[in-house]
Design a protein around this motif. Structure first.
Motif, PDB file in Angstrom:
ATOM      1  N   THR A 125       0.832  -1.201   0.000  1.00 29.90           N
ATOM      2  CA  THR A 125       0.000   0.000   0.000  1.00 29.90           C
ATOM      3  C   THR A 125       0.870   1.255   0.000  1.00 29.90           C
ATOM      4  O   THR A 125       2.083   1.187   0.243  1.00 29.90           O
ATOM      5  CB  THR A 125      -0.922   0.030   1.236  1.00 29.90           C
ATOM      6  OG1 THR A 125      -0.107   0.209   2.403  1.00 29.90           O
ATOM      7  CG2 THR A 125      -1.747  -1.244   1.349  1.00 29.90           C
ATOM      8  N   ARG A 185      -2.954   0.035  -6.198  1.00 25.61           N
ATOM      9  CA  ARG A 185      -2.985   1.305  -5.481  1.00 25.61           C
ATOM     10  C   ARG A 185      -3.655   2.352  -6.350  1.00 25.61           C
ATOM     11  O   ARG A 185      -3.345   2.488  -7.526  1.00 25.61           O
ATOM     12  CB  ARG A 185      -1.568   1.753  -5.130  1.00 25.61           C
ATOM     13  CG  ARG A 185      -0.901   0.833  -4.152  1.00 25.61           C
ATOM     14  CD  ARG A 185       0.406   1.328  -3.654  1.00 25.61           C
ATOM     15  NE  ARG A 185       1.313   1.780  -4.700  1.00 25.61           N
ATOM     16  CZ  ARG A 185       2.625   1.854  -4.563  1.00 25.61           C
ATOM     17  NH1 ARG A 185       3.192   1.506  -3.432  1.00 25.61           N
ATOM     18  NH2 ARG A 185       3.373   2.276  -5.553  1.00 25.61           N
ATOM     19  N   SER A 195      -6.256   5.237  -1.565  1.00 20.48           N
ATOM     20  CA  SER A 195      -6.637   3.923  -1.031  1.00 20.48           C
ATOM     21  C   SER A 195      -6.042   2.812  -1.885  1.00 20.48           C
ATOM     22  O   SER A 195      -5.323   3.069  -2.848  1.00 20.48           O
ATOM     23  CB  SER A 195      -8.164   3.791  -0.962  1.00 20.48           C
ATOM     24  OG  SER A 195      -8.731   3.910  -2.244  1.00 20.48           O
ATOM     25  N   THR A 237     -12.567  -0.900  -1.459  1.00 24.99           N
ATOM     26  CA  THR A 237     -11.412  -0.063  -1.160  1.00 24.99           C
ATOM     27  C   THR A 237     -10.939  -0.350   0.251  1.00 24.99           C
ATOM     28  O   THR A 237     -11.734  -0.681   1.139  1.00 24.99           O
ATOM     29  CB  THR A 237     -11.728   1.443  -1.278  1.00 24.99           C
ATOM     30  OG1 THR A 237     -12.859   1.756  -0.460  1.00 24.99           O
ATOM     31  CG2 THR A 237     -11.961   1.846  -2.718  1.00 24.99           C
ATOM     32  N   THR A 243      -8.871   1.830   2.951  1.00 20.99           N
ATOM     33  CA  THR A 243      -8.396   3.186   3.223  1.00 20.99           C
ATOM     34  C   THR A 243      -7.749   3.206   4.601  1.00 20.99           C
ATOM     35  O   THR A 243      -8.351   2.749   5.584  1.00 20.99           O
ATOM     36  CB  THR A 243      -9.560   4.189   3.163  1.00 20.99           C
ATOM     37  OG1 THR A 243     -10.217   4.047   1.896  1.00 20.99           O
ATOM     38  CG2 THR A 243      -9.068   5.612   3.334  1.00 20.99           C
ATOM     39  N   TYR A 244      -6.551   3.755   4.673  1.00 21.36           N
ATOM     40  CA  TYR A 244      -5.834   3.808   5.944  1.00 21.36           C
ATOM     41  C   TYR A 244      -6.589   4.698   6.929  1.00 21.36           C
ATOM     42  O   TYR A 244      -6.941   5.836   6.618  1.00 21.36           O
ATOM     43  CB  TYR A 244      -4.412   4.330   5.735  1.00 21.36           C
ATOM     44  CG  TYR A 244      -3.599   4.332   7.001  1.00 21.36           C
ATOM     45  CD1 TYR A 244      -3.176   3.141   7.580  1.00 21.36           C
ATOM     46  CD2 TYR A 244      -3.255   5.524   7.620  1.00 21.36           C
ATOM     47  CE1 TYR A 244      -2.440   3.141   8.753  1.00 21.36           C
ATOM     48  CE2 TYR A 244      -2.504   5.536   8.786  1.00 21.36           C
ATOM     49  CZ  TYR A 244      -2.102   4.334   9.345  1.00 21.36           C
ATOM     50  OH  TYR A 244      -1.365   4.331  10.507  1.00 21.36           O
ATOM     51  N   TYR A 257      -7.170  -0.132   8.901  1.00 21.80           N
ATOM     52  CA  TYR A 257      -7.793   0.083   7.592  1.00 21.80           C
ATOM     53  C   TYR A 257      -9.310  -0.013   7.700  1.00 21.80           C
ATOM     54  O   TYR A 257      -9.832  -0.811   8.466  1.00 21.80           O
ATOM     55  CB  TYR A 257      -7.305  -0.948   6.559  1.00 21.80           C
ATOM     56  CG  TYR A 257      -5.986  -0.552   5.948  1.00 21.80           C
ATOM     57  CD1 TYR A 257      -5.937   0.281   4.836  1.00 21.80           C
ATOM     58  CD2 TYR A 257      -4.796  -0.989   6.498  1.00 21.80           C
ATOM     59  CE1 TYR A 257      -4.729   0.663   4.281  1.00 21.80           C
ATOM     60  CE2 TYR A 257      -3.576  -0.605   5.942  1.00 21.80           C
ATOM     61  CZ  TYR A 257      -3.561   0.220   4.836  1.00 21.80           C
ATOM     62  OH  TYR A 257      -2.361   0.615   4.283  1.00 21.80           O
TER      63      TYR A 257
END
Length: 185
Positions: free
Chosen positions: A20, A72, A76, A87, A89-90, A97
């Motif tokens: 990521t 990537r 996201s 997706t 997403t951090y 996540y």
């Protein structure tokens, strides 16, 4: 000049691996579970056991599809299955996540049939072409859709691959026709 080495403690039988933007290693289909994503601690690809002192973790996607690949995209990671798209997403600790389904009935035809570009991602599904625009998935209109899918050798669909022709702003898909076992169209 560096020699590749085996990651210790990494999940086995993963169907795909990606890194990521935040520098986590994702094992997709980890442990042979086609819906499981497992990730290492940030910048420590040998630490996979979740603990309060690290950011390693795992999740089982709520999908009927099998995870095929991940790419990537801006903001996201896009995870595409045989039936839908999600997706990652951090979000930071403690959950690390967040996962959201961004498209359904948009499964990918093969692991290499996706390209990520500035505008999002494009892939060939089992019956259409799709675009992720950063928010959701849309099916792309295609004048040659019937031609492509009626001539595709479905027994060899795992060989479908995509490239980005940046010189002309195009996405190309290569696939085996019904008369071939290799990509000839």
């Amino acid at each position: 000049s560096a020699v590749a080495t085996l990651l210790s403690n990494a999940p086995t039988n993963a169907s795909a691996v990606m890194v990521t933007d935040e520098r986590f290693v994702f094992c997709l289909g980890a442990g042979g579970n086609p819906q499981k994503i497992q990730w290492s601690d940030r910048e420590n690809s040998n630490l996979w056991a979740p603990a309060i002192t690290n950011q390693a973790g795992d999740i089982e996607l709520q999908t009927t599809g099998k995870i095929m690949c991940g790419v990537r995209v801006k903001g996201s990671a896009l995870i595409i299955t045989t039936s839908d798209a999600h997706t990652a997403t951090y979000a930071g600790p403690p959950f690390v996540y967040s996962f959201d389904r961004v498209g359904s009935s948009c499964g990918i035809v093969s692991r290499q049939a996706v390209v990520a570009v500035d505008q999002g991602a494009f892939w060939m599904g089992t019956g259409g072409f799709y675009q992720f625009n950063g928010n959701s998935v849309q099916e792309m209109p295609c004048d040659v859709l019937d031609y492509v899918f009626t001539s595709l050798n479905s027994a060899q669909r795992s060989k479908v691959c995509a490239i980005h022709n940046s010189q002309f702003g195009e996405i190309w898909w290569f696939y085996p026709s019904s008369a071939s076992n290799e990509n000839d169209r």
